[in-house]
Enzyme design. Structure first.
Site, mmCIF file in Angstrom:
data_model
loop_
_atom_site.group_PDB
_atom_site.id
_atom_site.type_symbol
_atom_site.label_atom_id
_atom_site.label_comp_id
_atom_site.label_asym_id
_atom_site.label_seq_id
_atom_site.Cartn_x
_atom_site.Cartn_y
_atom_site.Cartn_z
ATOM 1 N N SER A 138 -22.753 -91.735 -1.427
ATOM 2 C CA SER A 138 -21.389 -92.108 -1.867
ATOM 3 C C SER A 138 -20.836 -91.550 -3.308
ATOM 4 O O SER A 138 -21.765 -91.100 -4.095
ATOM 5 C CB SER A 138 -21.521 -93.878 -2.109
ATOM 6 O OG SER A 138 -20.429 -94.295 -2.635
ATOM 7 N N TYR A 151 -25.580 -101.340 -5.351
ATOM 8 C CA TYR A 151 -25.318 -100.356 -4.670
ATOM 9 C C TYR A 151 -25.177 -98.947 -5.366
ATOM 10 O O TYR A 151 -25.738 -97.783 -4.940
ATOM 11 C CB TYR A 151 -23.700 -100.793 -4.156
ATOM 12 C CG TYR A 151 -23.158 -99.704 -3.220
ATOM 13 C CD1 TYR A 151 -23.244 -99.917 -1.965
ATOM 14 C CD2 TYR A 151 -22.337 -98.393 -3.452
ATOM 15 C CE1 TYR A 151 -22.719 -99.144 -0.909
ATOM 16 C CE2 TYR A 151 -21.519 -97.714 -2.694
ATOM 17 C CZ TYR A 151 -21.801 -98.035 -1.248
ATOM 18 O OH TYR A 151 -21.218 -97.262 -0.216
#
Ligand code: NAD
Length: 256
Positions: A138, A151
């Site tokens: 990401s 995350y």
């Protein structure tokens, strides 16, 4: 281009994973699907492209189920020659309020699952002299945002794991790389748009515009198909010498 190769795409019942599975199937690969929710629909979509396909419902937070996924793939479809580590979840809260169970789940699904799939398949790939690991990291593997500690930690972790494994595979014919998407309009992001609209008492369209404007200079979502085409490139002979990269597809998010 991928005829004769077998790919596992984790978390491929939805979003980015499904887009990648369909594109790999179009390229001739056999595909093992995985993920929660409806599996019959995605399996039918892949098979409609003429590809051989199967589904395994492994919970990617559970090492024993991940091992069963790899062994079932070996037994039914062969390989695996390509693994796309894509399954992922999100939870937004400040560190002091972060539920311990959510932290553990995000680290397990978004990071440790990739260690396990690689741990269980790299030996076979190296022996066969060809393999591709594509880790869906990401923009949060490169930079942070408040409220996303687990995350961000998991995605930075998978970028590091990608580099270390790439070095170990450097002379083997196996490559390991990461893709770092910015915003992609999938159920995972729709939940964040819904939460933003509810918190601000604003329409969904405005919440979506604000979400993009905050991080992604292009003001456009990346599509699953664009990420799938990059995955195909990383599986192609042109990418034989691409090792350990973290390739941003983020509309300029991390260029700022
Ligand atoms: P999504 O919610 O649409 O899909 C997630 C997939 O993972 C689903 O198939 C789901 O069933 C599966 N999954 C979740 N928990 C699982 C578990 N324990 N075991 C097995 N499967 C599980 O999300 P998405 O947006 O397509 O995300 C896919 C990947 O892309 C994730 O790793 C995410 O972090 C990453 N990503 C997404 C974006 C974005 O903007 N959507 C941006 C950057 C990175």
């Amino acid at each position: 281009m991928l005829k004769g190769k077998t790919a596992i795409v984790t978390g491929s019942t939805s979003g980015i994973g499904l887009g990648i599975a369909l594109t790999l199937a179009r390229q001739g690969a056999k595909v093992m699907l995985n993920g929660f929710g409806d599996s019959a629909g995605p399996l039918a979509e892949v098979r409609a492209l003429g590809a051989e396909a199967a589904y395994h419902g492994a919970d990617m937070s559970k090492p024993a189920e991940i091992e069963d996924l790899i062994r079932q793939c070996e037994a039914t479809l062969g390989g695996p020659d390509i693994i796309v580590n894509n399954a992922g979840i999100q939870h937004v809260a400040n560190v002091e309020n972060f539920p311990v169970e959510r932290w553990d789940a995000i680290i397990a699904i978004n990071l440790s699952s990739a260690f396990h799939t690689m741990r269980l398949s790299l030996d076979g790939m190296k022996k066969r002299g060809w393999g591709r690991i594509v880790n869906i990291a990401s923009a949060h593997g490169l930079v942070a945002s408040a409220g996303k500690s687990a995350y961000v930690a998991a995605k930075h972790g998978i970028v590091g794991l990608t580099k270390a494994a790439a070095l170990e595979c450097a002379t083997s014919g196996v490559t390991v790389n990461a893709i770092c998407p910015g915003w992609v309009l999938t159920p995972l992001v729709q939940k964040q748009i819904d939460a933003r609209a509810a918190a601000g008492g604003i329409p969904l369209e405005q919440a979506q515009r604000e979400l993009l404007a905050e991080k992604q200079p292009s003001l456009r979502f990346t599509t699953p198909e664009q990420l799938a085409e990059l995955t195909v490139f990383l599986c192609s002979p042109a990418a034989d010498n691409v090792l350990g990269v973290a390739w941003a597809v983020d509309g300029g998010w991390t260029a700022q």
